[in-house]
Design a protein around this motif. Sequence first.
Motif: not given
Length: 406
Positions: A199-218
Amino acid sequence: MEPVPMPKSAPKSTPGLAGNRRRRAALAAGTAALLLLLGGCSAVGGSGPTSGSIRRAAGPAAAATGSIALVELDGAAVARQEASQTSRSFADVFGDSPVDPTIIGAGDAIDIAMWEAPPAVLFGSVSTLTGIGTTQTINLPQQMVGSDGRITIPFIGSIPVAGRTTRQVEQDIVARLRGKAHEPQAIVRLSQNEARTVTVLGEVAATRRLPLTAHGERLLDALAAAGGSRQPVGKSTIQITRAASTLTMPLDTVIRDPRQNIRLRPDDVVAVLFQPFSFIALGASNLNAEVPFEATGMSLSQALGRIGGLRDERANVRGVFIFRYENPAVLGPEAANRPARPDGTVPTVYRLDLSAPSSLLISQNFAIHDKDVIYVSNAPVADLQKFIGIVSSATFSIVGITNAVR
């Protein structure tokens, strides 16, 4: 001739009884007021505790009663603080996790396709088949993994999928179809990831839930996916909450240090905060207020500059104090036998002697923390001058009263 009688001189005038009483009453009232001031000199108003009272509160005799720890701000104290800040980074606390395989969880949606080679034994009799060359295939409708972690497949029944990779589910399906289908094959694809998200929230352009993939998001991948920070980089901090651990770092530091751009884990919460830090200035400084400061941090010298420095006519240059709740590991021997609070911190006061030339260099390297209190005590001569001014004012008032009743 008889002598002419001479007139008698008038009697000398003497103060009236009422006038004497008024003067005595005025003198008595004035003397009583002056004595009251002399006896109550300790009650002269001030802006906070004196340097002596702070030292006594942190003395050895008070150590066992839950008192504060007094630390002289020198090179050793600054070095301990810098070492503690280095160990409190994303890379040191959370580490950089390896890329996880795609694990299916409850709430995920998956697509399943199954094949069998000719002569088709099982799927050849299904009317919804699609012929691909000489093989027969069946595409199942999208299925959502239930709370029990299972799905249902025709000709197989209910099978567990939660906590397994798509490859493991494929192998399980093929094993269950053997003896029913001719050379069966299966492909399982995770079409909707709901169990492995951050979950990404706060002072961002768009609060959202980000799915994690096999890429390995940082960390910065998640921030970019949310549209980036709405505030300047230098005034923003990133807070990561993982399980029971929460840690905050300046966004500018994460960008400049690739080690801090850690790989995220499922259920992480990433919050972008705008200028969340502040300190409070009290005492003989030119500004008494709560002062916000940037996420990149602030040194003690910068904090003193931001409040306009010390008041020359009042401040005790040997009595600049920083009050905070400190980690015992940062204090060293000063924290010995000091009872900690429930959160593990120790009430601490750092003292800086600005009369020493080295203090200006030390203050440049001592970092101010959020919710610190910077207190500048009054010089002893300032309290004496204040008391003398009060006594002088009272004395002149007594003289004025006495003259008025004459």
